[in-house]
Write a protein that holds these residues in place. Structure first.
Motif, PDB file in Angstrom:
ATOM      1  N   VAL A 215       0.822  -1.284   0.003  1.00 34.86           N
ATOM      2  CA  VAL A 215       0.036   0.070   0.094  1.00 34.86           C
ATOM      3  C   VAL A 215       0.878   1.262  -0.098  1.00 34.86           C
ATOM      4  N   GLU A 220      -3.117   7.522  -4.537  1.00 39.89           N
ATOM      5  CA  GLU A 220      -4.081   7.536  -3.593  1.00 39.89           C
ATOM      6  C   GLU A 220      -5.469   6.819  -4.411  1.00 39.89           C
ATOM      7  N   ARG A 223      -5.078   2.941  -4.324  1.00 36.00           N
ATOM      8  CA  ARG A 223      -5.620   2.542  -2.767  1.00 36.00           C
ATOM      9  C   ARG A 223      -7.060   2.477  -2.624  1.00 36.00           C
TER      10      ARG A 223
END
Length: 291
Positions: A215, A220, A223
């Motif tokens: 991760v 972003e 994720r």
């Protein structure tokens, strides 16, 4: 608490715009692998204590095939289970020598060992097995010639002659008592089952440790898309495993069992080969559903 925080925290990345040195990545990888190995070790040892339950679960499909195949050959309206038929065959084997030795002793044994229903089925099994030793065109006449005082057993024996159940359940291979040909085979199979069960039990932790490593390197948007994809993928994987275990695997085993039977081959399956086949089969279905 400090120990748990150290285990479950994401790897540090103070400056997201700055790439970490290669050796730092290797250190993160080493930590992740260590956590995974320790988790698998603990979960495997924990599952090992439930070895009997695990063996029952993995053997359920093949035992289901064994029971259904034999019960399908028993008279439907008589509601005879496979256990009833096995008991009747056992009593038939015991009663004959006793009767030859002492008829009074055989009668006392009958009274103590069986109830009325079991005795009727046993007497029918004796007649049925005796008729199988005769030419096929004389079997029905032989059973029909039995005196009226054994009319219930006679009628049931005639039904058995039509449905043709196995008079020796082990002749075609006993799937409920598989063989092990190596001294260490059963122990290693138990460890293998515990390992697979440990993977399933600890899967959320394994996934979390893997994400700890992955991760921090994602953007972003990546994720946000990762968590729904993992949830759906894992759900599909479990769906494939359960579908294969409860529906597909029993039918596949039935096909192979009947195929061997039709070829005149005894289905003496080894426990090691069966477990390897069953676990691989359900895992392949799980992966196929996930894809």
């Amino acid at each position: 608490m400090f120990f748990l925080n150290k285990i479950f925290k994401l790897r540090d990345k103070a400056n997201p715009e700055e790439e970490k040195p290669f050796l730092d990545h290797l250190e993160d990888l080493r930590i992740m692998v260590t956590r995974v190995v320790l988790t698998l070790l603990i979960s495997t040892l924990a599952c090992f204590f439930y070895k009997d339950e695990l063996m029952s679960v993995i053997r359920r499909p093949v035992e289901q095939v064994w029971v259904e195949r034999h019960e399908a050959t028993l008279p439907e309206k008589e509601a005879i289970s496979l256990d009833d038929w096995e008991n009747a065959l056992t009593f038939a084997e015991v009663s004959a020598p006793l009767g030859q030795y002492d008829s009074g002793l055989a009668d006392r044994w009958w009274e103590r060992a069986t109830d009325k229903r079991t005795r009727r089925l046993t007497e029918a099994a004796i007649l049925y097995r005796a008729s199988l030793k005769l030419p096929e065109d004389t079997r029905e006449d032989f059973i029909s010639s039995i005196s009226d005082d054994k009319s219930e057993a006679r009628e049931l024996a005639l039904k058995l002659l039509v449905s043709k159940p196995a008079d020796n359940l082990n002749a075609e291979g006993n799937l409920r008592l598989m063989s092990s040909l190596k001294p260490t085979e059963t122990f290693m199979l138990t460890m293998k089952l515990a390992f697979f069960a440990g993977i399933i039990v600890s899967f959320p932790f394994l996934l979390y440790f893997l994400l700890q490593f992955i991760v921090p390197g994602l953007k972003e948007k990546e994720r946000k898309a990762l968590w729904p994809a993992l949830t759906i993928g894992f759900g599909l994987f479990l769906g494939g495993v359960f579908f294969a275990y409860f529906f597909v695997l029993p039918n596949v085993l039935t096909f192979f069992y009947e195929w061997g039977k039709s070829m005149g081959i005894s289905n003496d399956w080894r426990i090691g080969y069966y477990i390897s086949f069953a676990t691989t089969f359900v895992l392949i279905f799980g992966l196929a559903f996930e894809l």
